[in-house]
Design a protein around this motif. Sequence first.
Motif, PDB file in Angstrom:
ATOM      1  N   ILE A  10       0.832  -1.212   0.000  1.00 39.43           N
ATOM      2  CA  ILE A  10       0.000   0.000   0.000  1.00 39.43           C
ATOM      3  C   ILE A  10       0.863   1.257   0.000  1.00 39.43           C
ATOM      4  O   ILE A  10       0.452   2.289  -0.527  1.00 39.43           O
ATOM      5  N   THR A  11       2.065   1.185   0.546  1.00 34.80           N
ATOM      6  CA  THR A  11       2.939   2.362   0.520  1.00 34.80           C
ATOM      7  C   THR A  11       3.442   2.655  -0.889  1.00 34.80           C
ATOM      8  O   THR A  11       3.826   3.782  -1.180  1.00 34.80           O
ATOM      9  N   LYS A  12       3.423   1.655  -1.760  1.00 38.86           N
ATOM     10  CA  LYS A  12       3.910   1.830  -3.130  1.00 38.86           C
ATOM     11  C   LYS A  12       2.846   2.423  -4.057  1.00 38.86           C
ATOM     12  O   LYS A  12       3.166   3.076  -5.040  1.00 38.86           O
ATOM     13  N   LEU A  13       1.569   2.148  -3.773  1.00 43.77           N
ATOM     14  CA  LEU A  13       0.469   2.607  -4.619  1.00 43.77           C
ATOM     15  C   LEU A  13      -0.545   3.362  -3.765  1.00 43.77           C
ATOM     16  O   LEU A  13      -0.520   3.295  -2.543  1.00 43.77           O
ATOM     17  N   ASP A  14      -1.468   4.037  -4.431  1.00 38.78           N
ATOM     18  CA  ASP A  14      -2.387   4.906  -3.707  1.00 38.78           C
ATOM     19  C   ASP A  14      -3.594   4.201  -3.086  1.00 38.78           C
ATOM     20  O   ASP A  14      -4.181   4.708  -2.149  1.00 38.78           O
ATOM     21  N   SER A  15      -3.978   3.025  -3.579  1.00 37.27           N
ATOM     22  CA  SER A  15      -5.132   2.331  -3.011  1.00 37.27           C
ATOM     23  C   SER A  15      -5.042   0.831  -3.270  1.00 37.27           C
ATOM     24  O   SER A  15      -4.265   0.371  -4.102  1.00 37.27           O
ATOM     25  N   LYS A  16      -5.861   0.079  -2.561  1.00 35.36           N
ATOM     26  CA  LYS A  16      -5.914  -1.375  -2.747  1.00 35.36           C
ATOM     27  C   LYS A  16      -6.432  -1.715  -4.130  1.00 35.36           C
ATOM     28  O   LYS A  16      -6.011  -2.691  -4.735  1.00 35.36           O
ATOM     29  N   TYR A  17      -7.333  -0.903  -4.639  1.00 35.04           N
ATOM     30  CA  TYR A  17      -7.920  -1.155  -5.956  1.00 35.04           C
ATOM     31  C   TYR A  17      -6.873  -0.994  -7.061  1.00 35.04           C
ATOM     32  O   TYR A  17      -6.823  -1.783  -7.996  1.00 35.04           O
ATOM     33  N   THR A  18      -6.050   0.009  -6.934  1.00 31.81           N
ATOM     34  CA  THR A  18      -4.968   0.203  -7.891  1.00 31.81           C
ATOM     35  C   THR A  18      -3.987  -0.963  -7.807  1.00 31.81           C
ATOM     36  O   THR A  18      -3.515  -1.471  -8.831  1.00 31.81           O
ATOM     37  N   LEU A  19      -3.699  -1.396  -6.595  1.00 31.54           N
ATOM     38  CA  LEU A  19      -2.797  -2.521  -6.386  1.00 31.54           C
ATOM     39  C   LEU A  19      -3.298  -3.778  -7.083  1.00 31.54           C
ATOM     40  O   LEU A  19      -2.554  -4.456  -7.789  1.00 31.54           O
ATOM     41  N   VAL A  20      -4.579  -4.079  -6.926  1.00 32.44           N
ATOM     42  CA  VAL A  20      -5.162  -5.273  -7.541  1.00 32.44           C
ATOM     43  C   VAL A  20      -5.120  -5.168  -9.059  1.00 32.44           C
ATOM     44  O   VAL A  20      -4.751  -6.128  -9.750  1.00 32.44           O
ATOM     45  N   THR A  21      -5.457  -4.015  -9.582  1.00 38.38           N
ATOM     46  CA  THR A  21      -5.476  -3.818 -11.030  1.00 38.38           C
ATOM     47  C   THR A  21      -4.077  -3.942 -11.632  1.00 38.38           C
ATOM     48  O   THR A  21      -3.882  -4.633 -12.641  1.00 38.38           O
ATOM     49  N   VAL A  22      -3.104  -3.308 -11.001  1.00 35.72           N
ATOM     50  CA  VAL A  22      -1.726  -3.342 -11.505  1.00 35.72           C
ATOM     51  C   VAL A  22      -1.152  -4.751 -11.410  1.00 35.72           C
ATOM     52  O   VAL A  22      -0.512  -5.238 -12.348  1.00 35.72           O
ATOM     53  N   ALA A  23      -1.390  -5.419 -10.288  1.00 35.12           N
ATOM     54  CA  ALA A  23      -0.869  -6.780 -10.112  1.00 35.12           C
ATOM     55  C   ALA A  23      -1.479  -7.743 -11.127  1.00 35.12           C
ATOM     56  O   ALA A  23      -0.780  -8.585 -11.694  1.00 35.12           O
ATOM     57  N   ALA A  24      -2.777  -7.622 -11.377  1.00 39.50           N
ATOM     58  CA  ALA A  24      -3.436  -8.502 -12.342  1.00 39.50           C
ATOM     59  C   ALA A  24      -2.910  -8.264 -13.760  1.00 39.50           C
ATOM     60  O   ALA A  24      -2.640  -9.219 -14.504  1.00 39.50           O
ATOM     61  N   LYS A  25      -2.741  -6.999 -14.118  1.00 46.47           N
ATOM     62  CA  LYS A  25      -2.241  -6.679 -15.461  1.00 46.47           C
ATOM     63  C   LYS A  25      -0.808  -7.186 -15.640  1.00 46.47           C
ATOM     64  O   LYS A  25      -0.461  -7.766 -16.670  1.00 46.47           O
ATOM     65  N   ARG A  26       0.019  -6.994 -14.617  1.00 43.86           N
ATOM     66  CA  ARG A  26       1.407  -7.458 -14.704  1.00 43.86           C
ATOM     67  C   ARG A  26       1.483  -8.986 -14.725  1.00 43.86           C
ATOM     68  O   ARG A  26       2.310  -9.562 -15.436  1.00 43.86           O
ATOM     69  N   ALA A  27       0.607  -9.646 -13.974  1.00 41.62           N
ATOM     70  CA  ALA A  27       0.586 -11.113 -13.971  1.00 41.62           C
ATOM     71  C   ALA A  27       0.238 -11.648 -15.353  1.00 41.62           C
ATOM     72  O   ALA A  27       0.829 -12.631 -15.811  1.00 41.62           O
ATOM     73  N   ARG A  28      -0.697 -10.989 -16.040  1.00 41.76           N
ATOM     74  CA  ARG A  28      -1.032 -11.401 -17.411  1.00 41.76           C
ATOM     75  C   ARG A  28       0.156 -11.202 -18.345  1.00 41.76           C
ATOM     76  O   ARG A  28       0.425 -12.028 -19.221  1.00 41.76           O
ATOM     77  N   GLN A  29       0.896 -10.109 -18.161  1.00 44.62           N
ATOM     78  CA  GLN A  29       2.090  -9.873 -18.975  1.00 44.62           C
ATOM     79  C   GLN A  29       3.143 -10.946 -18.723  1.00 44.62           C
ATOM     80  O   GLN A  29       3.799 -11.408 -19.656  1.00 44.62           O
ATOM     81  N   LEU A  30       3.304 -11.347 -17.469  1.00 46.66           N
ATOM     82  CA  LEU A  30       4.284 -12.381 -17.130  1.00 46.66           C
ATOM     83  C   LEU A  30       3.919 -13.732 -17.742  1.00 46.66           C
ATOM     84  O   LEU A  30       4.801 -14.503 -18.111  1.00 46.66           O
ATOM     85  N   GLN A  31       2.631 -14.012 -17.846  1.00 48.57           N
ATOM     86  CA  GLN A  31       2.209 -15.272 -18.454  1.00 48.57           C
ATOM     87  C   GLN A  31       2.595 -15.331 -19.925  1.00 48.57           C
ATOM     88  O   GLN A  31       2.970 -16.382 -20.434  1.00 48.57           O
ATOM     89  N   VAL A  32       2.523 -14.201 -20.601  1.00 48.16           N
ATOM     90  CA  VAL A  32       2.810 -14.159 -22.031  1.00 48.16           C
ATOM     91  C   VAL A  32       4.319 -14.069 -22.294  1.00 48.16           C
ATOM     92  O   VAL A  32       4.869 -14.844 -23.069  1.00 48.16           O
ATOM     93  N   LYS A  33       4.995 -13.123 -21.641  1.00 45.07           N
ATOM     94  CA  LYS A  33       6.401 -12.844 -21.940  1.00 45.07           C
ATOM     95  C   LYS A  33       7.387 -13.508 -20.988  1.00 45.07           C
ATOM     96  O   LYS A  33       8.494 -13.811 -21.378  1.00 45.07           O
ATOM     97  N   ASN A  34       7.016 -13.646 -19.718  1.00 43.19           N
ATOM     98  CA  ASN A  34       7.901 -14.152 -18.667  1.00 43.19           C
ATOM     99  C   ASN A  34       9.189 -13.330 -18.591  1.00 43.19           C
ATOM    100  O   ASN A  34      10.294 -13.857 -18.579  1.00 43.19           O
ATOM    101  N   ASP A  35       9.035 -12.008 -18.555  1.00 42.14           N
ATOM    102  CA  ASP A  35      10.168 -11.085 -18.455  1.00 42.14           C
ATOM    103  C   ASP A  35      10.270 -10.521 -17.038  1.00 42.14           C
ATOM    104  O   ASP A  35      10.153  -9.335 -16.812  1.00 42.14           O
ATOM    105  N   LEU A  36      10.522 -11.386 -16.099  1.00 39.12           N
ATOM    106  CA  LEU A  36      10.574 -11.043 -14.688  1.00 39.12           C
ATOM    107  C   LEU A  36      11.722 -10.083 -14.414  1.00 39.12           C
ATOM    108  O   LEU A  36      12.831 -10.260 -14.935  1.00 39.12           O
TER     109      LEU A  36
END
Length: 69
Positions: A10-36
Motif C-alpha cells: 500500500i505504501t507503493k500505490l495509492d489504493s488497494k484497488y490500484t494494487l489489484v489492477t496493476v498486479a493482475a495486469k502485470r501477472a497477465r504480462q508475465l504469463q505471455v512474456k515471462n520477463d521477470l
Amino acid sequence: MLYPSIDLLITKLDSKYTLVTVAAKRARQLQVKNDLTIEKPVSKKFVGKALEEIAAGHIEVVSEEEAAQ
C-alpha cells in the motif's frame, strides 16, 4: 505470513484497488512474456511474482492523464 505484506504494498500505490489492477495486469504480462524483473522470486505464481515486483519498486504506475502529456 504472506510476502510481500499488504502494508508494504500500500505504501507503493495509492489504493488497494490500484494494487489489484496493476498486479493482475502485470501477472497477465508475465504469463505471455515471462520477463521477470527480479532475480529470485519467493512466489511460484504469476500474481505473487507481480506483487514482489511492485514491492521491490520495479513497477511504476502511470495514469492516463500523465501518459497523454
